[in-house]
Design a protein around this motif. Structure first.
Motif, PDB file in Angstrom:
ATOM      1  N   ALA A 170     -26.812  36.605  11.109  1.00 54.26           N
ATOM      2  CA  ALA A 170     -27.355  35.925   9.911  1.00 54.26           C
ATOM      3  C   ALA A 170     -27.550  34.313  10.413  1.00 54.26           C
ATOM      4  O   ALA A 170     -28.233  33.813   9.687  1.00 54.26           O
ATOM      5  CB  ALA A 170     -25.879  35.547   8.880  1.00 54.26           C
ATOM      6  N   ASN A 171     -27.515  34.092  11.681  1.00 51.73           N
ATOM      7  CA  ASN A 171     -27.742  32.729  12.109  1.00 51.73           C
ATOM      8  C   ASN A 171     -28.716  32.865  13.409  1.00 51.73           C
ATOM      9  O   ASN A 171     -28.318  32.555  14.449  1.00 51.73           O
ATOM     10  CB  ASN A 171     -26.814  31.906  12.517  1.00 51.73           C
ATOM     11  CG  ASN A 171     -25.999  31.718  11.053  1.00 51.73           C
ATOM     12  OD1 ASN A 171     -26.304  30.858  10.278  1.00 51.73           O
ATOM     13  ND2 ASN A 171     -24.868  32.258  10.705  1.00 51.73           N
ATOM     14  N   PRO A 172     -29.622  33.597  13.612  1.00 47.65           N
ATOM     15  CA  PRO A 172     -30.415  34.067  14.706  1.00 47.65           C
ATOM     16  C   PRO A 172     -30.956  32.782  15.546  1.00 47.65           C
ATOM     17  O   PRO A 172     -30.787  32.639  16.871  1.00 47.65           O
ATOM     18  CB  PRO A 172     -31.539  34.967  14.303  1.00 47.65           C
ATOM     19  CG  PRO A 172     -31.666  34.643  13.008  1.00 47.65           C
ATOM     20  CD  PRO A 172     -30.690  34.451  12.452  1.00 47.65           C
ATOM     21  N   SER A 177     -30.304  28.313  19.736  1.00 45.71           N
ATOM     22  CA  SER A 177     -29.962  26.830  20.162  1.00 45.71           C
ATOM     23  C   SER A 177     -28.854  26.845  20.741  1.00 45.71           C
ATOM     24  O   SER A 177     -28.949  26.072  21.782  1.00 45.71           O
ATOM     25  CB  SER A 177     -30.212  26.023  18.883  1.00 45.71           C
ATOM     26  OG  SER A 177     -29.513  24.725  18.859  1.00 45.71           O
ATOM     27  N   LEU A 178     -27.627  27.258  20.231  1.00 44.75           N
ATOM     28  CA  LEU A 178     -26.434  27.140  20.878  1.00 44.75           C
ATOM     29  C   LEU A 178     -26.548  27.789  22.277  1.00 44.75           C
ATOM     30  O   LEU A 178     -25.876  27.137  23.140  1.00 44.75           O
ATOM     31  CB  LEU A 178     -25.231  27.722  19.870  1.00 44.75           C
ATOM     32  CG  LEU A 178     -25.229  27.209  18.585  1.00 44.75           C
ATOM     33  CD1 LEU A 178     -24.268  27.908  17.647  1.00 44.75           C
ATOM     34  CD2 LEU A 178     -24.503  25.658  18.795  1.00 44.75           C
ATOM     35  N   ALA A 179     -26.776  28.966  22.303  1.00 39.97           N
ATOM     36  CA  ALA A 179     -26.886  29.635  23.573  1.00 39.97           C
ATOM     37  C   ALA A 179     -27.610  28.938  24.620  1.00 39.97           C
ATOM     38  O   ALA A 179     -27.365  29.049  25.948  1.00 39.97           O
ATOM     39  CB  ALA A 179     -27.297  31.285  23.457  1.00 39.97           C
ATOM     40  N   PHE A 184     -22.371  24.432  25.537  1.00 42.50           N
ATOM     41  CA  PHE A 184     -21.534  25.541  25.080  1.00 42.50           C
ATOM     42  C   PHE A 184     -21.426  26.663  25.978  1.00 42.50           C
ATOM     43  O   PHE A 184     -22.436  27.079  26.377  1.00 42.50           O
ATOM     44  CB  PHE A 184     -22.064  25.840  23.610  1.00 42.50           C
ATOM     45  CG  PHE A 184     -22.058  24.618  22.782  1.00 42.50           C
ATOM     46  CD1 PHE A 184     -21.129  23.694  22.746  1.00 42.50           C
ATOM     47  CD2 PHE A 184     -23.315  24.393  22.087  1.00 42.50           C
ATOM     48  CE1 PHE A 184     -21.256  22.726  21.801  1.00 42.50           C
ATOM     49  CE2 PHE A 184     -23.346  23.032  21.486  1.00 42.50           C
ATOM     50  CZ  PHE A 184     -22.393  22.297  21.310  1.00 42.50           C
ATOM     51  N   GLU A 185     -20.067  27.376  25.892  1.00 40.98           N
ATOM     52  CA  GLU A 185     -19.809  28.641  26.196  1.00 40.98           C
ATOM     53  C   GLU A 185     -19.904  29.714  25.015  1.00 40.98           C
ATOM     54  O   GLU A 185     -19.459  29.526  24.151  1.00 40.98           O
ATOM     55  CB  GLU A 185     -18.699  28.940  27.087  1.00 40.98           C
ATOM     56  CG  GLU A 185     -18.216  30.172  27.398  1.00 40.98           C
ATOM     57  CD  GLU A 185     -17.213  30.316  28.471  1.00 40.98           C
ATOM     58  OE1 GLU A 185     -16.438  29.215  28.500  1.00 40.98           O
ATOM     59  OE2 GLU A 185     -16.896  31.427  28.736  1.00 40.98           O
ATOM     60  N   THR A 227     -24.501  40.617  25.462  1.00 41.78           N
ATOM     61  CA  THR A 227     -24.841  40.842  26.750  1.00 41.78           C
ATOM     62  C   THR A 227     -26.586  40.931  26.746  1.00 41.78           C
ATOM     63  O   THR A 227     -27.273  40.326  27.571  1.00 41.78           O
ATOM     64  CB  THR A 227     -24.437  42.030  27.512  1.00 41.78           C
ATOM     65  OG1 THR A 227     -22.833  42.008  27.364  1.00 41.78           O
ATOM     66  CG2 THR A 227     -24.861  42.436  28.921  1.00 41.78           C
ATOM     67  N   ALA A 228     -27.072  41.606  25.836  1.00 43.87           N
ATOM     68  CA  ALA A 228     -28.482  41.554  25.649  1.00 43.87           C
ATOM     69  C   ALA A 228     -29.069  40.301  25.357  1.00 43.87           C
ATOM     70  O   ALA A 228     -30.105  39.992  25.849  1.00 43.87           O
ATOM     71  CB  ALA A 228     -28.732  42.668  24.379  1.00 43.87           C
ATOM     72  N   LEU A 229     -28.293  39.611  24.498  1.00 42.26           N
ATOM     73  CA  LEU A 229     -28.905  38.140  23.970  1.00 42.26           C
ATOM     74  C   LEU A 229     -28.929  37.159  25.156  1.00 42.26           C
ATOM     75  O   LEU A 229     -29.819  36.617  25.138  1.00 42.26           O
ATOM     76  CB  LEU A 229     -28.316  37.712  22.713  1.00 42.26           C
ATOM     77  CG  LEU A 229     -28.514  38.418  21.397  1.00 42.26           C
ATOM     78  CD1 LEU A 229     -27.634  38.105  20.328  1.00 42.26           C
ATOM     79  CD2 LEU A 229     -30.198  38.298  21.149  1.00 42.26           C
ATOM     80  N   LEU A 230     -27.604  37.351  25.721  1.00 43.27           N
ATOM     81  CA  LEU A 230     -27.524  36.131  26.835  1.00 43.27           C
ATOM     82  C   LEU A 230     -28.056  36.421  28.339  1.00 43.27           C
ATOM     83  O   LEU A 230     -28.050  35.633  29.276  1.00 43.27           O
ATOM     84  CB  LEU A 230     -25.883  35.990  26.957  1.00 43.27           C
ATOM     85  CG  LEU A 230     -25.204  35.446  25.657  1.00 43.27           C
ATOM     86  CD1 LEU A 230     -23.946  35.274  25.868  1.00 43.27           C
ATOM     87  CD2 LEU A 230     -25.864  33.958  25.169  1.00 43.27           C
ATOM     88  N   GLY A 231     -28.285  37.830  28.558  1.00 38.31           N
ATOM     89  CA  GLY A 231     -28.524  38.244  29.946  1.00 38.31           C
ATOM     90  C   GLY A 231     -27.275  38.379  30.582  1.00 38.31           C
ATOM     91  O   GLY A 231     -27.573  38.748  31.860  1.00 38.31           O
ATOM     92  N   ARG A 232     -26.311  38.216  30.166  1.00 37.70           N
ATOM     93  CA  ARG A 232     -25.065  38.451  30.954  1.00 37.70           C
ATOM     94  C   ARG A 232     -23.779  38.774  29.788  1.00 37.70           C
ATOM     95  O   ARG A 232     -23.909  38.193  28.753  1.00 37.70           O
ATOM     96  CB  ARG A 232     -24.634  37.370  31.735  1.00 37.70           C
ATOM     97  CG  ARG A 232     -24.280  36.113  31.157  1.00 37.70           C
ATOM     98  CD  ARG A 232     -24.254  34.832  31.926  1.00 37.70           C
ATOM     99  NE  ARG A 232     -24.066  33.725  31.223  1.00 37.70           N
ATOM    100  CZ  ARG A 232     -24.925  33.065  30.299  1.00 37.70           C
ATOM    101  NH1 ARG A 232     -26.153  33.393  30.448  1.00 37.70           N
ATOM    102  NH2 ARG A 232     -24.576  31.891  29.727  1.00 37.70           N
ATOM    103  N   PRO A 233     -22.718  39.479  30.253  1.00 38.25           N
ATOM    104  CA  PRO A 233     -21.668  39.691  29.238  1.00 38.25           C
ATOM    105  C   PRO A 233     -21.015  38.104  28.971  1.00 38.25           C
ATOM    106  O   PRO A 233     -20.718  37.356  29.940  1.00 38.25           O
ATOM    107  CB  PRO A 233     -20.794  40.675  29.908  1.00 38.25           C
ATOM    108  CG  PRO A 233     -21.111  40.680  31.351  1.00 38.25           C
ATOM    109  CD  PRO A 233     -22.619  40.160  31.618  1.00 38.25           C
TER     110      PRO A 233
END
Ligand SMILES: [Zn+2]
Length: 327
Positions: A170-172, A177-179, A184-185, A227-233
């Protein structure tokens, strides 16, 4: 500390748990199970073509006596041929593996504070406190408290953000921005925001997962997404309502997730007024893991945080992200 938690328990007891609003007490450190190798590998943005699914057959120990965590056969590093891929993502146990491994496991504990749930920082990080904010997603839970995040940024205060898969959907843009913000973690707040049970227990009227396979899905669905979005779990997980049984926490460990409980409930599931949120934050003990919410912009959480932070900082209090504390 326990006094305020008790108070909170009463305060939160009757509240609607649009979010996760519980109360608790500290627990022993997590007995992190050894990583379990399995077939499916984590879907990653940068998937490694070379040495990927190393061990297709982990041979799940079939009938494990209930409380024992059978140490899985770690497939010997039998990967001589292909050149070692740089930082290959760890394999995540499959649903079938988890189902077989925990088919006969019987939980002995249920609640906010069960074996496998971290509720305080390690002594090495103790002077600091860890602020954690949940974004629960789903109907009524997909709001974004921009003021709260702005306050953290203004003061340079780090935090761990537990995001549910539905909230991310809902908030892509906000997620991005947060990631991208090193303050932020990003952590895993589940796929469908369900209490984590192998027997279908519920919490605050929210139905829990019903078996080990559903526990796997609740963790692994959002784990794969992140994992897909961040590139790591992500390293940490918190279930919807923060309830678990002690079989579910073992499954989470198998999936490489550490479970973040809490010792201070700052906003009572986003139901407390600002003055109480402020009080809870000011009372947080050194080493506390504080839970609050970032998905109810109309609640008292953001103004309570804004009122408390200057005082805490003036007092020399420090803040840490969970992964920085649990190194
Ligand atoms: Zn939640």
């Amino acid at each position: 500390m326990s006094l305020s938690r008790r108070t909170l328990l009463v305060a939160a007891a009757g509240t609607t748990l649009a979010a996760c609003a519980p109360t608790t007490s500290p627990a022993p450190p997590v007995p992190t199970a050894a990583p379990v190798p399995t077939a499916a590998s984590v879907p990653t943005a940068a998937s490694v073509p070379t040495a990927e699914p190393v061990a297709p057959e982990p041979t799940p120990t079939p009938e494990s006596p209930a409380p024992e965590v059978p140490a899985p056969e770690v497939p010997a590093p039998e990967v001589p041929a292909p050149a070692p891929a740089p930082a290959a993502p760890a394999a995540v146990p499959t649903r079938a593996f988890v189902t077989a491994r925990y088919a006969d496991a019987v939980p002995a504990a249920w609640g906010l504070d069960v074996p496998g749930v971290l509720t305080a920082l390690p002594r090495s990080a103790a002077p600091a406190i860890a602020l954690t904010f949940d974004a629960c997603g789903g109907p009524g839970g997909s709001g974004y408290d921009a003021a709260l995040v702005a306050t953290l940024r203004t003061h340079g205060v780090p935090a761990t953000l537990f995001l549910n898969a539905r909230w991310i959907d809902a908030n892509p843009d906000t997620f991005e921005s947060l990631a991208a913000d090193p303050l932020f973690e990003i952590a895993n707040h589940g796929t469908a925001h369900r209490p984590l049970s192998v027997t279908g227990r519920s919490a605050y009227g929210i139905a829990g997962t019903r078996d080990p396979g559903e526990v796997h899905d609740e963790i692994a669905g959002n784990l794969a997404k992140l994992t897909a979005l961040l590139g790591r779990p992500p390293a940490f997980f918190r279930s919807g309502t923060a309830h678990y049984d002690d079989v579910a926490t073992r499954i989470a460990a198998d999936l490489g997730q550490r479970i973040a409980g809490f010792s201070t409930n700052a906003d009572g599931g986003a139901t407390l007024p600002a003055a109480q949120v402020r009080r809870q934050l000011l009372d947080a003990a050194p080493g506390a893991v504080v839970i609050a919410h970032m998905n109810h912009p109309d609640g008292g959480t953001a103004p309570g945080l804004a009122a408390a932070l200057p005082t805490l900082l003036a007092d020399g209090r420090t803040f840490t992200r969970l992964s920085d504390a649990f190194r």
